[in-house]
Enzyme design. Structure first.
Site, mmCIF file in Angstrom:
data_model
loop_
_atom_site.group_PDB
_atom_site.id
_atom_site.type_symbol
_atom_site.label_atom_id
_atom_site.label_comp_id
_atom_site.label_asym_id
_atom_site.label_seq_id
_atom_site.Cartn_x
_atom_site.Cartn_y
_atom_site.Cartn_z
ATOM 1 N N PRO A 159 -39.868 -23.568 -24.155
ATOM 2 C CG PRO A 159 -41.228 -21.267 -24.600
ATOM 3 C CD PRO A 159 -41.664 -22.965 -24.721
ATOM 4 C CB CYS A 160 -36.519 -23.258 -20.359
ATOM 5 S SG CYS A 160 -35.126 -24.401 -21.205
#
Length: 246
Positions: A159-160
């Site tokens: 989850p950047c």
């Protein structure tokens, strides 16, 4: 070409009243809020158009639709199908974590460090690029951290989108800032933990055991500690007590 006239008068008032009408509280409020949020887009269509590729060890590519190479094995095919299903559930507000394994063995050591830390940011939380740089021991490498995240081969799964600029700005995102903002809003609206009143077990949203719960037995919790105080125990499948991030 004919164009539809902009609504005026009573028609406009009716449209505004319907759009801003508050949702009545109830046992399924969170899911109805998510339905309202998703009315202008189709998560299933988005997930279906993703290019997802896997090795036998895990997912190694998630990107906008394009040419997909044939899976290298049956195991890789099953992992890619599982990832697509989990992403679809996540986008629909029915999953707060991913169980499908990730394979970033092709990344350089610095990028693997960055991706590993980004992957541990809790659902619904955010961190900054500078925070990641400090945590991996390279406090001056903020721009390099941004580059590593910008080249994340498995966005959404790693989850950047939960990494922001120090001033609170969105920064960048492989799928565009509009989707980054949407994902952050989705996570603020999706319950993270839900317990079953009949079994006394608390799960992370998306756990296969939680999906078998009856709607009238679901109880939403803010933390595992809250669930423990009223006698619930953590699920042995999704292990919510071990889901805390850095």
């Amino acid at each position: 070409m004919m164009t539809r006239a902009f609504p005026m008068g009573a028609e406009l008032e009716n449209l505004l009243e319907a759009h801003f009408r508050p949702l009545a509280a109830g046992g399924n409020l969170a899911r109805r809020v998510l339905h309202r949020l998703h009315q202008d887009w189709d998560p299933e269509r988005f997930a279906g158009r993703l290019q997802i590729e896997a090795s036998g060890r895990g997912i190694r590519i998630v990107r906008p639709g394009g040419r997909v190479r044939p899976p290298e094995s049956r195991a890789a095919k099953r992992l890619a199908e599982r990832a697509r299903e989990e992403i679809h559930e996540y986008l629909g507000g029915r999953r707060a974590y991913f169980s499908v394994p990730i394979d970033v063995s092709g990344a350089r050591p610095f990028q693997r460090q960055v991706l590993e830390l980004a992957g541990r940011i809790p659902f619904g939380d955010t961190r900054t690029y500078s925070w990641i740089a400090r945590k991996i021991g390279h406090p001056r490498a903020v721009r390099a951290v941004g580059t590593a995240l910008g080249r994340n081969p498995v966005p959404i799964l790693v989850p950047c989108h939960r990494v922001l600029r120090a001033d609170g700005g969105l920064g960048g995102y492989a799928f565009g800032l509009s989707l980054k903002s949407r994902l952050l809003g989705l996570e603020r609206s999706t319950p993270v933990l839900e317990g079953c009143a009949t079994t006394g077990i608390v799960c992370r949203v998306g756990c296969k055991d939680a999906m078998r719960m009856r709607e009238d037995s679901r109880v939403v919790f803010a933390s595992v500690e809250d669930a423990r105080t009223v006698g619930y125990r953590p699920c042995r499948t999704c292990r919510p007590g071990q889901a805390a991030g850095p």
